[in-house]
Design a protein around this motif. Structure first.
Motif, mmCIF file in Angstrom:
data_model
loop_
_atom_site.group_PDB
_atom_site.id
_atom_site.type_symbol
_atom_site.label_atom_id
_atom_site.label_comp_id
_atom_site.label_asym_id
_atom_site.label_seq_id
_atom_site.Cartn_x
_atom_site.Cartn_y
_atom_site.Cartn_z
ATOM 1 N N ASN A 201 1.079 -1.438 -0.570
ATOM 2 C CA ASN A 201 0.173 0.022 -0.030
ATOM 3 C C ASN A 201 0.858 1.579 -0.236
ATOM 4 O OD1 ASN A 201 -2.811 -1.437 0.035
ATOM 5 N ND2 ASN A 201 -2.322 -1.906 2.769
ATOM 6 N N VAL A 202 1.993 1.275 0.267
ATOM 7 C CA VAL A 202 2.402 2.014 0.517
ATOM 8 C C VAL A 202 4.363 2.207 0.298
ATOM 9 C CG1 VAL A 202 1.613 2.813 2.597
ATOM 10 C CG2 VAL A 202 3.465 1.422 2.386
ATOM 11 N N GLU A 203 4.380 3.768 -0.197
ATOM 12 C CA GLU A 203 6.315 3.428 -0.609
ATOM 13 C C GLU A 203 7.441 4.079 0.633
ATOM 14 O OE1 GLU A 203 9.396 3.060 -3.483
ATOM 15 O OE2 GLU A 203 7.240 2.497 -3.641
ATOM 16 N N THR A 204 8.539 3.475 1.054
ATOM 17 C CA THR A 204 8.850 4.404 1.765
ATOM 18 C C THR A 204 10.119 4.375 1.705
ATOM 19 O OG1 THR A 204 9.725 2.368 3.160
ATOM 20 C CG2 THR A 204 7.859 3.075 3.721
ATOM 21 N N HIS A 205 10.886 5.327 2.807
ATOM 22 C CA HIS A 205 12.160 6.007 1.350
ATOM 23 C C HIS A 205 13.485 6.568 3.151
ATOM 24 C CE1 HIS A 205 11.273 6.654 -2.267
ATOM 25 N NE2 HIS A 205 10.328 7.186 -1.798
ATOM 26 N N LEU A 206 14.317 6.044 3.247
ATOM 27 C CA LEU A 206 15.133 5.806 4.827
ATOM 28 C C LEU A 206 16.039 6.621 3.580
ATOM 29 C CD1 LEU A 206 15.713 6.346 7.949
ATOM 30 C CD2 LEU A 206 16.305 4.120 7.358
ATOM 31 N N MET A 207 16.951 7.686 4.503
ATOM 32 C CA MET A 207 17.540 8.739 4.320
ATOM 33 C C MET A 207 18.405 9.691 5.293
ATOM 34 S SD MET A 207 17.133 9.957 0.242
ATOM 35 C CE MET A 207 15.320 10.456 0.697
ATOM 36 N N GLU A 208 19.461 9.739 5.427
ATOM 37 C CA GLU A 208 20.381 10.623 5.896
ATOM 38 C C GLU A 208 19.265 12.425 5.857
ATOM 39 O OE1 GLU A 208 24.613 11.641 8.643
ATOM 40 O OE2 GLU A 208 23.831 10.387 6.755
ATOM 41 N N GLY B 80 24.097 12.755 11.543
ATOM 42 C CA GLY B 80 23.697 11.973 12.330
ATOM 43 C C GLY B 80 22.167 11.444 12.655
ATOM 44 N N TRP B 81 21.309 12.403 11.671
ATOM 45 C CA TRP B 81 19.466 12.191 12.143
ATOM 46 C C TRP B 81 18.677 11.789 10.471
ATOM 47 C CZ3 TRP B 81 17.951 11.870 15.911
ATOM 48 C CH2 TRP B 81 18.167 12.658 18.097
ATOM 49 N N TYR B 82 18.073 10.676 10.613
ATOM 50 C CA TYR B 82 17.597 9.861 9.662
ATOM 51 C C TYR B 82 16.437 9.883 9.364
ATOM 52 C CZ TYR B 82 22.169 7.502 8.572
ATOM 53 O OH TYR B 82 23.412 7.525 8.321
ATOM 54 N N TRP B 83 15.621 10.499 8.527
ATOM 55 C CA TRP B 83 13.988 10.992 8.026
ATOM 56 C C TRP B 83 13.723 9.177 7.389
ATOM 57 C CZ3 TRP B 83 12.925 15.965 5.550
ATOM 58 C CH2 TRP B 83 13.504 17.155 6.860
ATOM 59 N N LEU B 84 13.151 8.588 7.950
ATOM 60 C CA LEU B 84 11.616 7.977 7.156
ATOM 61 C C LEU B 84 10.590 8.767 6.654
ATOM 62 C CD1 LEU B 84 11.234 5.500 6.200
ATOM 63 C CD2 LEU B 84 10.113 4.862 8.685
ATOM 64 N N THR B 85 10.178 8.373 5.431
ATOM 65 C CA THR B 85 9.011 9.184 4.391
ATOM 66 C C THR B 85 8.041 7.722 3.982
ATOM 67 O OG1 THR B 85 10.321 9.416 2.786
ATOM 68 C CG2 THR B 85 10.144 11.165 4.299
ATOM 69 N N ILE B 86 6.750 8.022 4.704
ATOM 70 C CA ILE B 86 5.572 6.691 4.119
ATOM 71 C C ILE B 86 5.001 7.631 3.089
ATOM 72 C CG2 ILE B 86 4.425 5.521 4.634
ATOM 73 C CD1 ILE B 86 6.644 6.485 7.864
ATOM 74 N N HIS B 87 4.444 7.562 1.679
ATOM 75 C CA HIS B 87 3.648 7.694 0.777
ATOM 76 C C HIS B 87 3.101 6.922 0.370
ATOM 77 C CE1 HIS B 87 6.941 11.078 0.455
ATOM 78 N NE2 HIS B 87 7.230 10.167 0.343
#
Length: 288
Positions: A180-187, A193-200
Motif C-alpha cells: 500500500n505504501v512507498e517508504t524512503h530512509l535517508m540521512e 546523524g539524523w535520518y528521515w523515514l518518509t511514508i507515501h
C-alpha cells in the motif's frame, strides 16, 4: 526528438547550502526562454520549491513529495494528488507510536497544504521544524491530537530519528503495509546523524509521476533525461532514457546510472543540460 529534463533538488541541482547558484539560475532561465522542457522531481513541498526556484518560468508542473503531488510551481495548485488511505494512515501511525516515535503529517485539506506537528522529541525533529518556521513556511501548524489531521488527504508521514530505530520501523511498516505504501530512509544531509523515514502512497513515486506528466503534456515521444543523488531516485532512473548521477550520489543509485557527472557543488547538472541542449539544437538546425 524532443528532450525532457527532470532533476532532483537537494544534493543534485542545489549546492550543499540548499541554494540554486546564480550561475545555474541564469543558465536555466536562458534555456527555458529558448524552449527547454525542464522540471523538478523532489521530496520537497511546492511551498519550499517556490522559494528556491523563484523567477524560474517552468512550463511543466513540478513533482513534489516524491510524486505525492504534481503541482503548478507558480500557484502551488495540485494537478494530481496521491494520498494515503485513511485506514492505512491510522494503522501506520499506531506502528510509529509503538516504536516510540512521533511523525510530522503532511496533507492537503481541500483548500491548502498543511504540515502538522505535536510532540517534538529529538534534535533532528527540532532542526527540521526550526528550518521550516524560519523559512516562514505557511503550511506548519501545531495540533492537539495528530489523529485530527487524518481527515485531510494525507500524502506523507515523516519520522525523524536514528538509523537503527528507523530501519526497524521501516521493516515493520513494510511487513504490514508493503503493498500500500512507498517508504524512503535517508540521512538528512543538512543535519548529519539524523535520518528521515518518509511514508507515501504506493502511487507516489517519481517514475509514475514522470510518466503521468509526459502523458498529460503530449511528450510521449520525448527522450527522458533525469538527474539524482539518492535512492529515492532509483525508480525514475529505471524509466529514463538517460539516467545521470552526480559524483556525490549514493553508491546504490550509481548502479542504475547511464552516466556520472561532477558533483552538486560544481553546477554539474546545469552544465550538462546546457551542453546537451546546445548540441541538440545544432543537430536540429542541421537536419532542417
Amino acid at each position: 526528438m524532443n528532450t525532457v529534463y527532470v532533476s532532483d533538488l537537494d544534493g543534485t541541482l542545489l549546492g550543499d547550502n540548499a541554494i540554486l547558484s546564480a550561475f545555474s539560475k541564469k543558465i536555466i532561465c536562458e534555456l527555458l526562454h529558448q524552449g527547454l522542457q525542464f522540471t523538478i522531481a523532489s521530496a520537497r513541498s511546492v511551498v519550499s520549491m517556490q522559494v528556491i526556484l523563484k523567477d524560474l518560468n517552468l512550463r511543466l508542473p513540478v513533482i513534489e513529495f516524491n510524486g505525492a503531488f504534481i503541482s503548478d510551481l507558480d500557484f502551488g495548485r495540485h494537478e494530481i494528488i496521491n494520498s494515503i488511505s485513511p485506514f492505512v494512515v491510522e494503522s501506520i501511525y499506531q506502528i510509529i507510536l509503538e516504536f516510540g516515535c512521533v511523525p510530522f503529517v503532511s496533507s492537503f485539506n481541500g483548500t491548502e497544504d498543511c504540515a502538522y506537528y505535536k510532540d517534538v522529541i529529538n534534535d533532528g525533529m527540532r532542526w527540521y521544524l526550526s528550518d521550516r518556521l524560519t523559512s516562514k513556511d505557511r503550511r506548519w501548524r501545531t495540533i492537539a491530537d495528530l489523529r485530527h489531521s487524518f481527515g485531510d488527504q494525507v500524502v506523507c508521514l515523516t519520522v525523524i530519528s536514528y538509523a537503527r530505530q528507523l530501519l526497524e520501523l521501516q521493516s515493520a511498516i513494510i511487513e504490514r503495509h508493503g503493498t500500500n505504501v512507498e517508504t524512503h530512509l535517508m540521512e538528512n544531509q543538512y543535519s548529519p546523524g539524523w535520518y528521515w523515514l518518509t511514508i507515501h502512497d504506493r502511487k507516489a513515486t517519481k517514475d509514475q509521476a514522470i510518466q503521468t506528466l509526459v502523458e498529460n503534456y503530449g511528450l510521449e515521444e520525448s527522450e527522458i533525461v533525469v538527474f539524482g543523488d539518492q535512492i529515492n531516485d532509483i525508480k525514475m532512473f529505471k524509466i529514463a532514457n538517460h539516467a545521470i548521477a552526480v559524483a556525490n550520489a549514493d553508491a546504490e543509485l550509481k548502479r542504475y546510472a547511464t552516466l556520472e557527472i561532477g558533483s552538486n557543488i560544481e553546477d554539474s547538472v546545469v552544465k550538462y543540460i546546457h551542453q546537451n541542449w546546445s548540441k541538440n539544437m545544432l543537430l536540429n538546425r542541421t537536419v532542417t
